[in-house]
Design a protein around this motif. Sequence first.
Motif, PDB file in Angstrom:
ATOM      1  N   ASN A   1      12.654   1.671 -10.608  1.00 33.40           N
ATOM      2  CA  ASN A   1      13.560   0.695 -11.208  1.00 33.40           C
ATOM      3  C   ASN A   1      12.849  -0.651 -11.239  1.00 33.40           C
ATOM      4  N   SER A   2      12.740  -1.253 -12.424  1.00 35.15           N
ATOM      5  CA  SER A   2      12.005  -2.513 -12.547  1.00 35.15           C
ATOM      6  C   SER A   2      12.645  -3.632 -11.744  1.00 35.15           C
ATOM      7  N   ASN A   3      13.941  -3.501 -11.418  1.00 34.61           N
ATOM      8  CA  ASN A   3      14.617  -4.525 -10.624  1.00 34.61           C
ATOM      9  C   ASN A   3      14.583  -4.218  -9.131  1.00 34.61           C
ATOM     10  N   SER A   4      13.965  -3.113  -8.773  1.00 32.97           N
ATOM     11  CA  SER A   4      13.931  -2.708  -7.375  1.00 32.97           C
ATOM     12  C   SER A   4      12.494  -2.756  -6.874  1.00 32.97           C
ATOM     13  N   TYR A   5      12.171  -3.757  -6.134  1.00 32.84           N
ATOM     14  CA  TYR A   5      10.850  -3.866  -5.531  1.00 32.84           C
ATOM     15  C   TYR A   5      11.017  -4.537  -4.176  1.00 32.84           C
ATOM     16  N   TYR A   6      10.026  -4.440  -3.335  1.00 31.64           N
ATOM     17  CA  TYR A   6      10.186  -4.995  -2.005  1.00 31.64           C
ATOM     18  C   TYR A   6       9.047  -5.943  -1.668  1.00 31.64           C
ATOM     19  N   HIS A   7       9.387  -6.897  -0.839  1.00 33.93           N
ATOM     20  CA  HIS A   7       8.473  -7.971  -0.476  1.00 33.93           C
ATOM     21  C   HIS A   7       7.503  -7.541   0.613  1.00 33.93           C
ATOM     22  N   GLN A   8       7.904  -6.544   1.371  1.00 32.53           N
ATOM     23  CA  GLN A   8       7.095  -6.119   2.512  1.00 32.53           C
ATOM     24  C   GLN A   8       6.136  -5.015   2.078  1.00 32.53           C
ATOM     25  N   THR A   9       4.929  -5.373   1.713  1.00 32.18           N
ATOM     26  CA  THR A   9       3.943  -4.359   1.377  1.00 32.18           C
ATOM     27  C   THR A   9       3.313  -3.830   2.651  1.00 32.18           C
ATOM     28  N   ASN A  10       2.737  -2.645   2.562  1.00 34.40           N
ATOM     29  CA  ASN A  10       2.217  -1.985   3.752  1.00 34.40           C
ATOM     30  C   ASN A  10       1.049  -2.721   4.395  1.00 34.40           C
ATOM     31  N   ILE A  11       0.434  -3.597   3.649  1.00 33.21           N
ATOM     32  CA  ILE A  11      -0.697  -4.335   4.197  1.00 33.21           C
ATOM     33  C   ILE A  11      -0.265  -5.175   5.401  1.00 33.21           C
ATOM     34  N   PHE A  12       0.975  -5.657   5.396  1.00 32.45           N
ATOM     35  CA  PHE A  12       1.459  -6.457   6.515  1.00 32.45           C
ATOM     36  C   PHE A  12       1.760  -5.580   7.733  1.00 32.45           C
ATOM     37  N   SER A  13       2.258  -4.381   7.497  1.00 33.26           N
ATOM     38  CA  SER A  13       2.484  -3.461   8.611  1.00 33.26           C
ATOM     39  C   SER A  13       1.169  -3.091   9.276  1.00 33.26           C
ATOM     40  N   GLN A  14       0.140  -2.913   8.459  1.00 35.12           N
ATOM     41  CA  GLN A  14      -1.184  -2.613   9.008  1.00 35.12           C
ATOM     42  C   GLN A  14      -1.691  -3.783   9.850  1.00 35.12           C
ATOM     43  N   LYS A  15      -1.487  -4.991   9.367  1.00 30.88           N
ATOM     44  CA  LYS A  15      -1.910  -6.184  10.104  1.00 30.88           C
ATOM     45  C   LYS A  15      -1.158  -6.287  11.432  1.00 30.88           C
ATOM     46  N   ASN A  16       0.158  -6.053  11.407  1.00 30.20           N
ATOM     47  CA  ASN A  16       0.947  -6.131  12.634  1.00 30.20           C
ATOM     48  C   ASN A  16       0.484  -5.107  13.663  1.00 30.20           C
ATOM     49  N   LEU A  17       0.184  -3.906  13.197  1.00 30.06           N
ATOM     50  CA  LEU A  17      -0.283  -2.857  14.098  1.00 30.06           C
ATOM     51  C   LEU A  17      -1.580  -3.265  14.785  1.00 30.06           C
ATOM     52  N   LEU A  18      -2.543  -3.738  14.016  1.00 32.08           N
ATOM     53  CA  LEU A  18      -3.837  -4.113  14.580  1.00 32.08           C
ATOM     54  C   LEU A  18      -3.715  -5.303  15.523  1.00 32.08           C
ATOM     55  N   GLU A  19      -2.845  -6.246  15.192  1.00 33.91           N
ATOM     56  CA  GLU A  19      -2.653  -7.410  16.066  1.00 33.91           C
ATOM     57  C   GLU A  19      -2.113  -6.991  17.427  1.00 33.91           C
ATOM     58  N   LYS A  20      -1.128  -6.096  17.435  1.00 30.86           N
ATOM     59  CA  LYS A  20      -0.535  -5.657  18.696  1.00 30.86           C
ATOM     60  C   LYS A  20      -1.547  -4.875  19.533  1.00 30.86           C
TER      61      LYS A  20
ATOM     62  N   CYS B   1      -4.864  -5.230  19.428  1.00 28.86           N
ATOM     63  CA  CYS B   1      -5.908  -6.141  19.904  1.00 28.86           C
ATOM     64  C   CYS B   1      -5.402  -7.069  21.009  1.00 28.86           C
ATOM     65  N   LYS B   2      -4.123  -7.448  20.959  1.00 29.96           N
ATOM     66  CA  LYS B   2      -3.570  -8.330  21.988  1.00 29.96           C
ATOM     67  C   LYS B   2      -3.360  -7.597  23.304  1.00 29.96           C
ATOM     68  N   GLN B   3      -2.994  -6.325  23.239  1.00 28.24           N
ATOM     69  CA  GLN B   3      -2.754  -5.531  24.446  1.00 28.24           C
ATOM     70  C   GLN B   3      -3.499  -4.202  24.321  1.00 28.24           C
ATOM     71  N   PRO B   4      -4.812  -4.224  24.433  1.00 22.40           N
ATOM     72  CA  PRO B   4      -5.619  -3.026  24.163  1.00 22.40           C
ATOM     73  C   PRO B   4      -5.347  -1.854  25.096  1.00 22.40           C
ATOM     74  N   ASP B   5      -4.900  -2.134  26.325  1.00 21.32           N
ATOM     75  CA  ASP B   5      -4.680  -1.044  27.280  1.00 21.32           C
ATOM     76  C   ASP B   5      -3.253  -0.510  27.257  1.00 21.32           C
TER      77      ASP B   5
END
Length: 337
Positions: free
Chosen positions: A225-244, A246-250
Amino acid sequence: QEEQRIAQRRDSLGPNGLKKLKDELDQARSNNKKSCSECGNIPHLPITISDQLHLPPIEYYSNKDEVDLFHSPTSHFIRYTLHIPMKNLPLDLQLYLPLFSNLLFHTSIQYENIHLDKFNFCELISRDILSCSVSNEQSPSPIQSSYVTAHYIDTFAISLQSISTDEIYKNTIDYFRYVLFGTIFNDHKIIIEECEKELKNLIEAIQDGHTIHLGFFNSLIHSTNSNSYYHQTNIFSQKNLLEKICKQPDKYQNEILSKLERIRLFILKNLSQMHFTLCGNMDLIEGNWNIVEQFMNECKTKSQIEIEDNQIKETKGKQIPTSSPAIIIGSQHEESG
């Protein structure tokens, strides 16, 4: 002002000057017509484009099960590409697939009686292999193929290129064996180093406005649907995963190892549906076909190994949250995962 300039120009040229310019214009028009007619009568050159460019002859034939051969008799190299279906990869493993891909040729190997640490394995690869790549094909944009791979994950491709010699040919097939059947994730330090490197590259990509533009465009073109799109692309989820990580590696060490191992087992099970393509001088391959045949048979045997539920079940522990703080506009379309 323009009319005044033209009048001054006419006065300065006079009748003779105007006539001279008119004759030059008529002569130029005549020359143009003549050159156009001559160009139309130029005969075709007897030399074909391929002869001019010296394109190498390439023959395609696929007389082997699950293997395509592209024969280029003048080539001194062979490109080996293994395609493994990944369409049904569980959603909770998709964000870990880029990390798995980056580690595949940069970690330790334990295959039968062969044990190689990261340094020794990389040394062997750099000695024999000219180029090496691991990618997720059928991705709709450079963002997804490089970082996230959550849209249309169809195929996991491992590609190696090497020189056409008997020894290197055998070694190249062995390297496929090592990464498919012998990859072990026993060094958490190596995993964290790879996460830090990938996070740095990811942040640089996010800061690039063109990269983000591609992310939004990707969401739009794959929405039903051309009117249905989302602002949260997966690239941000990937960034959040790597940040967490790297901050708490163990903190999430067991979780990370479990995800990577589940991806490895998933690939192992799908080897029965794999496809192999080889491009180069196939005289070498045909003359030593038993090397490829043994590898293909081993892949089929490994894929038939039954994996118990407790082997693919995640290690109990804290999950790594990867939800993005970005505001979601509209609803996620079904292809987005």
